[in-house]
Design an enzyme around this catalytic site. Sequence first.
Site, PDB file in Angstrom:
ATOM      1  N   GLY A 155      -3.758   5.817  -3.935  1.00  0.00           N
ATOM      2  CA  GLY A 155      -3.523   7.078  -4.616  1.00  0.00           C
ATOM      3  C   GLY A 155      -3.056   7.961  -3.485  1.00  0.00           C
ATOM      4  O   GLY A 155      -3.282   7.615  -2.326  1.00  0.00           O
TER       5      GLY A 155
ATOM      6  N   GLU B 278      -2.649   0.021   7.624  1.00  0.00           N
ATOM      7  CA  GLU B 278      -3.834   0.002   6.757  1.00  0.00           C
ATOM      8  C   GLU B 278      -3.513   0.476   5.344  1.00  0.00           C
ATOM      9  O   GLU B 278      -4.030  -0.049   4.358  1.00  0.00           O
ATOM     10  CB  GLU B 278      -4.933   0.894   7.359  1.00  0.00           C
ATOM     11  CG  GLU B 278      -6.283   0.797   6.677  1.00  0.00           C
ATOM     12  CD  GLU B 278      -6.920  -0.571   6.881  1.00  0.00           C
ATOM     13  OE1 GLU B 278      -6.859  -1.387   5.943  1.00  0.00           O
ATOM     14  OE2 GLU B 278      -7.463  -0.817   7.974  1.00  0.00           O
TER      15      GLU B 278
ATOM     16  N   LYS C 247       4.068  -2.042   1.768  1.00  0.00           N
ATOM     17  CA  LYS C 247       3.650  -3.441   1.584  1.00  0.00           C
ATOM     18  C   LYS C 247       4.831  -4.370   1.355  1.00  0.00           C
ATOM     19  O   LYS C 247       4.837  -5.497   1.802  1.00  0.00           O
ATOM     20  CB  LYS C 247       2.662  -3.574   0.428  1.00  0.00           C
ATOM     21  CG  LYS C 247       3.235  -3.210  -0.931  1.00  0.00           C
ATOM     22  CD  LYS C 247       2.251  -2.437  -1.780  1.00  0.00           C
ATOM     23  CE  LYS C 247       3.037  -1.590  -2.755  1.00  0.00           C
ATOM     24  NZ  LYS C 247       2.323  -0.407  -3.199  1.00  0.00           N
TER      25      LYS C 247
ATOM     26  N   LYS D  19       0.666  -7.717  -1.325  1.00  0.00           N
ATOM     27  CA  LYS D  19      -0.530  -7.408  -0.524  1.00  0.00           C
ATOM     28  C   LYS D  19      -1.245  -8.685  -0.087  1.00  0.00           C
ATOM     29  O   LYS D  19      -1.724  -8.790   1.045  1.00  0.00           O
ATOM     30  CB  LYS D  19      -1.456  -6.503  -1.326  1.00  0.00           C
ATOM     31  CG  LYS D  19      -0.846  -5.112  -1.569  1.00  0.00           C
ATOM     32  CD  LYS D  19      -1.586  -4.366  -2.661  1.00  0.00           C
ATOM     33  CE  LYS D  19      -1.012  -2.960  -2.861  1.00  0.00           C
ATOM     34  NZ  LYS D  19      -1.578  -2.315  -4.070  1.00  0.00           N
TER      35      LYS D  19
ATOM     36  N   VAL E 208       2.416  10.380  -1.345  1.00  0.00           N
ATOM     37  CA  VAL E 208       1.610  10.049  -0.159  1.00  0.00           C
ATOM     38  C   VAL E 208       2.047  10.898   1.033  1.00  0.00           C
ATOM     39  O   VAL E 208       1.208  11.416   1.775  1.00  0.00           O
ATOM     40  CB  VAL E 208       1.716   8.547   0.177  1.00  0.00           C
ATOM     41  CG1 VAL E 208       0.907   8.231   1.433  1.00  0.00           C
ATOM     42  CG2 VAL E 208       1.225   7.703  -0.994  1.00  0.00           C
TER      43      VAL E 208
END
Lengths: 409, 409
Positions: free
Chosen positions: A287, A114, A90, A190, A15
Amino acid sequence: MAETYRVGLLGHGTVGAAFEQLLSERAEQIAHVTGVRPEVSGVLTRSRGDFDAILADSDLIVELIGGIEPARDYVLRAMRAGKHVVSANKLLLASHGEELWSTAREHNVQLRFEGAVAGVVPVIRVLQESLAAAHVDRIHGIVNGTTNFILTEMARGGTSYEAALARAQELGYAEADPAGDVSGEDAAAKMAILARLAFSTPVTLDQVIYEGIEHITGEDMAYARDFGLALKLIGTAERVNGGISVRVHPAFLYPGHPLASVNGSFNAVTVESDAITEITLSGPGAGGPQTASAVLGDVISAMIPPASTPETTQSLPVVADVKSAFYLAMEVDDEPGVLAQVAEILGMQGASIKSVVQRGIPAGRARLVMVIHPLLESRFYGAVQLLARMPFVHAEPRAIRVLDEEFTD
Amino acid sequence: MAETYRVGLLGHGTVGAAFEQLLSERAEQIAHVTGVRPEVSGVLTRSRGDFDAILADSDLIVELIGGIEPARDYVLRAMRAGKHVVSANKLLLASHGEELWSTAREHNVQLRFEGAVAGVVPVIRVLQESLAAAHVDRIHGIVNGTTNFILTEMARGGTSYEAALARAQELGYAEADPAGDVSGEDAAAKMAILARLAFSTPVTLDQVIYEGIEHITGEDMAYARDFGLALKLIGTAERVNGGISVRVHPAFLYPGHPLASVNGSFNAVTVESDAITEITLSGPGAGGPQTASAVLGDVISAMIPPASTPETTQSLPVVADVKSAFYLAMEVDDEPGVLAQVAEILGMQGASIKSVVQRGIPAGRARLVMVIHPLLESRFYGAVQLLARMPFVHAEPRAIRVLDEEFTD
């Protein structure tokens, strides 16, 4: 030349790398929207960078390390230094959220996250902004792409759990060690975050009951089909008897349910509230590029107070003639050779037939209905005009567009 | 006691009245989130109120009059007076958007308009914030609830367009004069707004090509079913050959398309972009309470810069035992009376059977699979434990939850 906005990046895995690339690709557009040009001012990984130096040199910190420590320590220190923080972590938020959010309030900085839930699906923003004062009754979510991919494989191919997991690993949808996903724990973290936001009550991961998909068999899937059911790993957060219930478990859905058709690695969340009935948001789950896009959206929001609509940046021509696929229905003479002539006229205009149905109707006529592969609308309508003039065509041919052949199964 | 935030309300029709009620119901919660308590400081209708007096006495103006004038004049004057404006007026924005947005920028006020497109579906916020710097390739939308309701009726019942329209009018989903909806013009105005935001290029209603649903027949629907197609009124905004195409027309969708299963008066929008693949947002289209909820979300956002997550307001108990429906699969002796005993044991725990399938398997056994109506999970698992101990039950019974019986067709 726009002023620079310095983004300190903690973590440079999938990421992190995707985020750095996306930021540099979109810097120009962001400068237009915000008036300020973002750039990565420093990167911290296990082997390079110094946190304090990066912090001193940043307007905002992006935390993509994952896990509890040292992420928690860095995020707290950044906020105490007056920096906004964007995180996709998370586990950290589901375990230490109240500490982090109260530190953000205390130091008057933004903590945006987000990317922590459902990748690019903007459920955090919708809960925090669009539904800021709504009375949410229930949230249902498919918030783990790995398990949804596995269950979709099992349902499609009648494959076993083991085979579907192996395929998910082969395609990069599941980690070598899939325990965090298939046990339901990732989804539980989550759902803890979503429940906290929806109900404004503290919820931590250890309060969420969860069950994974490891015990699901191909036979369960087969019998379920007899009842018309689809199996998903469903997270639920809902009000019950003056309290709330937050849980994750495999569940069958009836076909009418908005989550029943969410397949593959997609995520989706349904928010129910009296005032709005329900909203469903869906899109690709976590992803690299998707989470990076969610993180970038947060960075942009943190850079500026909510903007008025920026000036247009371009003046694109609005085009009238585009390519479309078409449904074409005609009433024709029920005679040999008619279909061949229709196909020939269509072919002259470059229109090719994808599928066709012909049925006899009274008075020696037939109803000829076909789907035509995409072509420029002007050429298609040219063919229709030619057809309308043919002696074997009765009544006006009927044409309706067909969207997106690529979605055909 | 929180400070007061004064909202001037222009228009008091269905949406205006719903907004006023929702604002007063949610004022307490909003004061918690924003630190400021909103109240309606004045209402302008044809018969009461004075615009200048309301403007002078407001921090923000909500415009729900509709149409071009006098709405345009009021919105411009409010922004020039330094007031934020929230509007749900698609026609005004699709016709005079650039003038309004440039006035907002010039006077440094916010002009928010979530309620103008797709009711409570937060597509404006997602385009302007989550995807602020994304390169959007295409938007597809079902953005008119009236026509989607009519087409859904036609598809379900095989009814004619006229009968479906009459039913929509009877149920309040269509106006007495439905022309604006069924002609595609309403959807075209919404697509102009979405295209403007997605592509950052000026787009006005008069540049949108649109076609309505008045000419669709029940026969089109019937033939389309042979091809597995669903008919929707689709708005499209996409990049083509260095320009853009913005259009609205009836189109058939293949079953895999994310908009194919959007039925009744629901709206949905799909945004495609390389970085995110696609996001789909769906929910109830414009209706009084839904649009009012979107307007209120905008008002709250305008009241405060993006907040950090507010403190929790309550400390709700997290409940473990809830009611669920279950799928239950067992391997039993293939003998008379077994099903009756199973049903009796289930009944003792208050579990009643909704549907059941029994199939013989080798060695004198049968596989018994059933769906059980919702009951407290503790009671269901009590029944499962009892069943597991019965001599006619072989192997562990398998239980998987079934979500939401109410979605059964």
